[in-house]
Design an enzyme around this catalytic site. Structure first.
Site, PDB file in Angstrom:
ATOM      1  N   HIS A  29      -1.474  -5.802  -5.552  1.00  0.00           N
ATOM      2  CA  HIS A  29      -0.179  -5.657  -6.222  1.00  0.00           C
ATOM      3  C   HIS A  29       0.980  -5.886  -5.266  1.00  0.00           C
ATOM      4  O   HIS A  29       2.022  -6.414  -5.641  1.00  0.00           O
ATOM      5  CB  HIS A  29      -0.050  -4.263  -6.845  1.00  0.00           C
ATOM      6  CG  HIS A  29       1.284  -4.047  -7.491  1.00  0.00           C
ATOM      7  ND1 HIS A  29       2.368  -3.519  -6.817  1.00  0.00           N
ATOM      8  CD2 HIS A  29       1.736  -4.329  -8.724  1.00  0.00           C
ATOM      9  CE1 HIS A  29       3.420  -3.473  -7.610  1.00  0.00           C
ATOM     10  NE2 HIS A  29       3.053  -3.951  -8.782  1.00  0.00           N
ATOM     11  N   CYS A  30       0.821  -5.514  -4.005  1.00  0.00           N
ATOM     12  CA  CYS A  30       1.988  -5.441  -3.122  1.00  0.00           C
ATOM     13  C   CYS A  30       2.476  -6.788  -2.598  1.00  0.00           C
ATOM     14  O   CYS A  30       3.593  -7.202  -2.883  1.00  0.00           O
ATOM     15  CB  CYS A  30       1.682  -4.509  -1.944  1.00  0.00           C
ATOM     16  SG  CYS A  30       1.503  -2.777  -2.425  1.00  0.00           S
ATOM     17  N   ILE A  31       1.654  -7.472  -1.806  1.00  0.00           N
ATOM     18  CA  ILE A  31       2.135  -8.643  -1.072  1.00  0.00           C
ATOM     19  C   ILE A  31       2.562  -9.795  -1.987  1.00  0.00           C
ATOM     20  O   ILE A  31       3.610 -10.400  -1.773  1.00  0.00           O
ATOM     21  CB  ILE A  31       1.081  -9.122  -0.060  1.00  0.00           C
ATOM     22  CG1 ILE A  31       0.728  -7.976   0.898  1.00  0.00           C
ATOM     23  CG2 ILE A  31       1.603 -10.307   0.736  1.00  0.00           C
ATOM     24  CD1 ILE A  31       1.902  -7.427   1.664  1.00  0.00           C
ATOM     25  N   ASP A  89       5.750  -7.652  -4.558  1.00  0.00           N
ATOM     26  CA  ASP A  89       6.893  -6.855  -4.120  1.00  0.00           C
ATOM     27  C   ASP A  89       8.040  -7.663  -3.518  1.00  0.00           C
ATOM     28  O   ASP A  89       9.216  -7.392  -3.824  1.00  0.00           O
ATOM     29  CB  ASP A  89       6.439  -5.789  -3.119  1.00  0.00           C
ATOM     30  CG  ASP A  89       5.545  -4.745  -3.767  1.00  0.00           C
ATOM     31  OD1 ASP A  89       5.344  -4.821  -4.995  1.00  0.00           O
ATOM     32  OD2 ASP A  89       5.048  -3.859  -3.054  1.00  0.00           O
TER      33      ASP A  89
END
Length: 422
Positions: A262-264, A267
């Site tokens: 989900h993050c890299i 975000d």
């Protein structure tokens, strides 16, 4: 705690929310969990876990100690503290989608009571807590910092990390007011070892985006270096190991088939979105996104070259993907680079299979990908094996010695006549 049935209500029982529940229960809190997924709630009530790092024994312990999972948002009115841990994905146009955050905020506003603490943990652009949550909650007539408390504390969950979990990872906390910050610091101080107060909610929101944008840009740097290092005949992996011996001024990042989770992949787009509202682009983020999204195409190009060395075309070749999750030793497939890679290889006519002990069944665009359960058979029969997620369950010696041709995108195998590293 008087006047509230639960000490904590967690909205969103996924990779962020459920670990929070675990630590809160361990701290002796009475916890309610709210999730829109009937399947997740039913599974939890049956003692089953859908999160890699949380066992069924832990779920049983939660239930035995008063954890109440439900799909009803009405329970938030019974919670002294409510923490929002819902997904913040991108829409089809790669723009931030706050649909789940808005729904959670509306549910809280409908039941908001004096004395409650509301915390957003979902990743978003700087200013969201102030500009989205605050107006919706104060529309009830209650005032933040006086009647209720509002804060932002970015999640720092790293699925599969055996060293750092919620409790021993410092927790950044920013409040709408000093009183809001102090109330949130007091809450998190009960469940984590170190709390890091910051100036406000926007600073806390920015801290999360800075962490992941830093990684995103540096991964893109080594990914691009991997492309031209191969053309120059340079072993980039060896060069990175050498540079990493410097005890200051350098942190090692290593290339891969793309970025996932989900993050890299997501975000930094939230930060880019915030900057674009000012009227200009965030060049570093957008360039990094371009490079990292190009990696699955580059992997397919390298696969084509490797097969060409033995006079084979991609069209009709059997290509085995080793590990299709976004990182090793977890079952999380969110934003995995294996997805665009399969699309590319299928478009070129390859017969794609996969081997992954963490993924019992897998489909791309609705079309199932055949699973190979036996590693030895898989790498022996495949014309080319591509290492994407080096799970501990994989015998690397078998892959290196039995594979006809292997493309290692993670640098875990030694290069040889049959093994190429990205």
């Amino acid at each position: 705690m008087s006047g509230f049935k639960y000490d904590l209500g967690v909205i969103g029982l996924g990779y962020v929310g459920l670990p929070l529940v675990v630590e809160a229960v361990a701290a002796g809190m009475r916890v309610a969990g709210i999730d829109a997924s009937e399947r997740k709630v039913t599974s939890l009530l049956a003692g089953q876990s859908h999160v890699d790092d949380i066992s069924e024994a832990q779920v049983a312990h939660l239930l035995a100690n008063g954890f109440h999972p439900t799909t009803s948002p009405d329970v938030v009115g019974d919670c002294e503290t409510v923490v929002i841990c819902v997904p913040t994905p991108l829409d089809d146009d790669r723009r931030p989608d706050l649909g789940a955050v808005n729904a959670a905020t509306a549910a809280i506003a409908a039941k908001l009571r004096p004395g409650q603490l509301v915390v957003l943990e979902s990743t978003t652009w700087p200013g969201t807590t102030r500009d989205v949550l605050l107006p919706a909650l104060e529309a009830t007539g209650l005032k933040a910092g006086t009647d209720f408390y509002l804060a932002f504390s970015p999640e720092r969950i790293d699925p599969g990390n055996p060293t750092f979990g919620l409790r021993n990872t410092p927790k950044v906390v920013g409040g709408h007011t000093v009183a809001c910050r102090d109330r949130a610091v007091g809450f998190y101080g009960k469940i984590v070892d170190t709390v890091v107060p910051v100036k406000g909610t926007a600073e806390a929101e920015m801290a999360k985006l800075l962490e992941n944008t830093y990684r995103h840009v540096n991964i893109a740097l080594v990914n691009e270096m991997a492309m031209f290092s191969n053309e120059l005949g340079i072993d980039l992996w060896s060069a990175i190991d050498a540079a990493a011996t410097k005890p200051f001024g350098f942190q090692a990042f290593r290339p891969g088939p793309g970025v996932g989770g989900h993050c890299i992949p997501i975000d930094p787009n939230y930060l880019s979105h915030a900057v674009r509202k000012l009227g200009y682009p965030f060049h570093f983020v957008e360039l990094a996104q371009e490079v990292n999204e190009r990696m699955p195409v580059y992997v397919s190009q390298r696969a084509t070259r490797i097969l060409n060395t033995v006079r084979k075309a991609v069209n009709g070749s059997n290509i085995l993907l080793l590990g299709v999750t976004y990182k090793p030793d977890i079952a999380d497939e969110r934003e995995t680079p294996a997805l665009p890679l399969v699309r590319r290889l299928r478009a070129l006519g390859a017969n794609v299979t996969y081997c992954d002990p963490h993924v019992p069944a897998w489909a791309v665009d609705g079309k199932p990908v055949t699973k190979v359960d036996d590693l030895v058979t898989g790498v022996t029969e495949a014309d080319l094996s591509i290492m994407l997620a080096p799970h501990k369950a994989f015998d690397l010696d078998v892959i290196a010695s039995r594979g006809k041709l292997v493309l290692d995108t993670r640098g875990v195998l030694t290069a040889s006549d049959t093994v190429e590293r990205l």
